[in-house]
Design a protein around this motif. Structure first.
Motif, mmCIF file in Angstrom:
data_model
loop_
_atom_site.group_PDB
_atom_site.id
_atom_site.type_symbol
_atom_site.label_atom_id
_atom_site.label_comp_id
_atom_site.label_asym_id
_atom_site.label_seq_id
_atom_site.Cartn_x
_atom_site.Cartn_y
_atom_site.Cartn_z
ATOM 1 N N ARG A 8 0.860 -1.165 0.000
ATOM 2 C CA ARG A 8 0.000 0.000 0.000
ATOM 3 C C ARG A 8 0.901 1.220 0.000
ATOM 4 O O ARG A 8 1.884 1.257 0.702
ATOM 5 N N PRO A 15 -5.737 11.508 -5.888
ATOM 6 C CA PRO A 15 -6.132 11.149 -7.235
ATOM 7 C C PRO A 15 -6.260 12.379 -8.120
ATOM 8 O O PRO A 15 -6.857 13.367 -7.716
ATOM 9 N N ILE A 95 -8.242 -4.648 -18.683
ATOM 10 C CA ILE A 95 -8.458 -5.545 -17.548
ATOM 11 C C ILE A 95 -9.959 -5.817 -17.445
ATOM 12 O O ILE A 95 -10.762 -5.039 -17.952
ATOM 13 N N ILE A 97 -13.272 -6.536 -15.042
ATOM 14 C CA ILE A 97 -13.900 -6.490 -13.714
ATOM 15 C C ILE A 97 -15.372 -6.814 -13.910
ATOM 16 O O ILE A 97 -16.076 -6.110 -14.644
ATOM 17 N N TYR A 102 -12.174 -2.907 -19.172
ATOM 18 C CA TYR A 102 -11.784 -1.509 -18.978
ATOM 19 C C TYR A 102 -10.450 -1.269 -19.678
ATOM 20 O O TYR A 102 -9.495 -2.034 -19.480
ATOM 21 N N CYS A 104 -7.381 0.660 -19.664
ATOM 22 C CA CYS A 104 -6.609 1.512 -18.745
ATOM 23 C C CYS A 104 -5.354 2.071 -19.412
ATOM 24 O O CYS A 104 -4.431 2.515 -18.723
ATOM 25 N N PHE A 107 -5.346 5.714 -18.444
ATOM 26 C CA PHE A 107 -5.605 5.869 -17.007
ATOM 27 C C PHE A 107 -4.483 5.305 -16.138
ATOM 28 O O PHE A 107 -4.244 5.790 -15.023
ATOM 29 N N GLY A 113 -3.251 3.944 -7.338
ATOM 30 C CA GLY A 113 -2.656 2.713 -6.816
ATOM 31 C C GLY A 113 -1.434 2.276 -7.613
ATOM 32 O O GLY A 113 -0.879 1.208 -7.357
ATOM 33 N N ILE A 118 -2.095 -2.802 -12.259
ATOM 34 C CA ILE A 118 -2.903 -2.884 -13.481
ATOM 35 C C ILE A 118 -2.141 -3.657 -14.555
ATOM 36 O O ILE A 118 -2.687 -4.549 -15.199
ATOM 37 N N CYS A 126 -9.722 -9.331 -12.765
ATOM 38 C CA CYS A 126 -9.152 -8.941 -11.470
ATOM 39 C C CYS A 126 -10.268 -8.402 -10.573
ATOM 40 O O CYS A 126 -10.058 -7.481 -9.786
ATOM 41 N N HIS A 134 -11.506 -0.794 -3.795
ATOM 42 C CA HIS A 134 -12.367 0.251 -4.349
ATOM 43 C C HIS A 134 -13.818 0.007 -3.986
ATOM 44 O O HIS A 134 -14.214 -1.118 -3.729
ATOM 45 N N LEU A 139 -15.843 2.900 -9.413
ATOM 46 C CA LEU A 139 -16.083 2.385 -10.762
ATOM 47 C C LEU A 139 -16.998 3.340 -11.535
ATOM 48 O O LEU A 139 -16.807 3.563 -12.733
HETATM 49 C C1 HEM Z 1 -10.886 0.289 -13.924
HETATM 50 C C2 HEM Z 1 -9.797 0.113 -13.217
HETATM 51 C C3 HEM Z 1 -9.446 0.926 -11.987
HETATM 52 C C4 HEM Z 1 -9.881 2.157 -11.599
HETATM 53 C C5 HEM Z 1 -10.863 3.064 -12.322
HETATM 54 C C6 HEM Z 1 -9.213 2.462 -10.338
HETATM 55 C C7 HEM Z 1 -9.395 3.628 -9.620
HETATM 56 C C8 HEM Z 1 -8.757 3.938 -8.443
HETATM 57 C C9 HEM Z 1 -8.959 5.145 -7.684
HETATM 58 C C10 HEM Z 1 -9.907 6.276 -8.063
HETATM 59 C C11 HEM Z 1 -8.168 5.065 -6.597
HETATM 60 C C12 HEM Z 1 -8.040 6.098 -5.461
HETATM 61 C C13 HEM Z 1 -9.002 5.680 -4.359
HETATM 62 C C14 HEM Z 1 -9.034 6.670 -3.220
HETATM 63 O O1 HEM Z 1 -8.013 7.274 -2.910
HETATM 64 O O2 HEM Z 1 -10.105 6.795 -2.616
HETATM 65 C C15 HEM Z 1 -7.458 3.808 -6.649
HETATM 66 C C16 HEM Z 1 -6.548 3.359 -5.719
HETATM 67 C C17 HEM Z 1 -6.006 2.112 -5.714
HETATM 68 N N1 HEM Z 1 -6.221 1.116 -6.623
HETATM 69 FE FE1 HEM Z 1 -7.300 1.281 -8.315
HETATM 70 N N2 HEM Z 1 -8.411 1.417 -9.990
HETATM 71 C C18 HEM Z 1 -8.533 0.455 -10.964
HETATM 72 C C19 HEM Z 1 -7.920 -0.785 -10.995
HETATM 73 C C20 HEM Z 1 -7.189 -1.309 -9.964
HETATM 74 C C21 HEM Z 1 -6.712 -2.656 -9.900
HETATM 75 C C22 HEM Z 1 -6.949 -3.726 -10.959
HETATM 76 C C23 HEM Z 1 -6.035 -2.774 -8.722
HETATM 77 C C24 HEM Z 1 -5.354 -3.984 -8.123
HETATM 78 C C25 HEM Z 1 -5.770 -5.161 -8.213
HETATM 79 C C26 HEM Z 1 -6.072 -1.497 -8.061
HETATM 80 C C27 HEM Z 1 -5.489 -1.212 -6.864
HETATM 81 C C28 HEM Z 1 -5.521 0.010 -6.239
HETATM 82 C C29 HEM Z 1 -4.806 0.296 -5.023
HETATM 83 C C30 HEM Z 1 -3.887 -0.666 -4.263
HETATM 84 C C31 HEM Z 1 -5.111 1.624 -4.690
HETATM 85 C C32 HEM Z 1 -4.595 2.410 -3.506
HETATM 86 C C33 HEM Z 1 -5.540 2.162 -2.344
HETATM 87 C C34 HEM Z 1 -5.159 2.950 -1.122
HETATM 88 O O3 HEM Z 1 -4.139 3.607 -1.122
HETATM 89 O O4 HEM Z 1 -5.936 2.879 -0.165
HETATM 90 N N3 HEM Z 1 -6.790 -0.629 -8.844
HETATM 91 N N4 HEM Z 1 -7.845 3.136 -7.790
#
Ligand code: HEM
Length: 174
Positions: A8, A15, A95, A97, A102, A104, A107, A113, A118, A126, A134, A139
């Protein structure tokens, strides 16, 4: 190494992604047989196996997205893994979901994250990993404009570990 070992980010930047309603994405699925001469620029539709895939309009329901066969995703996964460029610039970063694909490709550079998670799921499902980090709102706000299609039967290479639900939750009627 499993995906869960990814750390993490303690000081991840806020963001900077653009919410769905601020992006004028549109839906159009076309095919042609040209070969691209250079990697696609940000915002350009992605091409794979001689097909151009556009991002769907946010108003399109998931069920009306164009169907993309799991074989195409599996081919993408193979090409992505075996590419000599790392990460490959000419392949779309798709990827899956919950049976929605999606894109990416752009993005990934803004993903709070990071890109590693990704990249490690290109062409694969995934879903459960996504839901660990999330909410549905993520989404809706950020993923809806990234949709290129729907699919079925794409594998998730990791078995979902059982979730621990404490007695407190049981008491609350879960
Ligand atoms: C459509 C694909 C994805 C979108 C739109 C997306 C969007 C986001 C967003 C908006 C955040 C910030 C959340 C926040 O701060 O409240 C985030 C954080 C994160 N995402 Fe994604 N994500 C995607 C795919 C993935 C995938 C596939 C993984 C892993 C399997 C992932 C892992 C993470 C992690 C580890 C964080 C950081 C969480 C944290 O610091 O608490 N994401 N994502």
């Amino acid at each position: 190494m499993g995906w869960l070992t990814l750390r993490r980010r303690a000081e991840a930047p806020a963001p900077s992604v653009v919410p769905a309603e601020k992006i004028g994405a549109y839906a159009e699925h076309t095919e042609d047989i040209d070969t691209p001469s250079s990697p696609p620029q940000p915002g350009q539709p992605r091409r794979f196996l001689n097909t151009t895939y556009h991002l769907a309009d946010p108003s399109t329901p998931d069920s009306a997205l164009p169907y993309i066969s799991p074989k195409i995703l599996s081919e993408l996964e193979e090409q992505y893994k075996s590419s000599s460029t790392s990460p490959p610039t000419s392949l779309p970063i798709w990827i899956v979901i919950n049976n929605v694909i999606y894109d990416c490709s752009d993005f990934i550079h803004e993903h709070p994250g990071g890109s590693v998670v990704i990249n490690s799921f290109v062409g694969q499902d995934c879903s459960w990993q996504f839901w660990r980090f999330h909410s549905k709102q993520h989404l809706v706000d950020y993923g809806r404009v990234l949709r290129v299609g729907r699919t079925e039967g794409v594998r998730n290479r990791f078995k979902e570990p059982a979730r621990y639900i404490g007695l407190g939750a049981a008491d609350e009627g879960w």
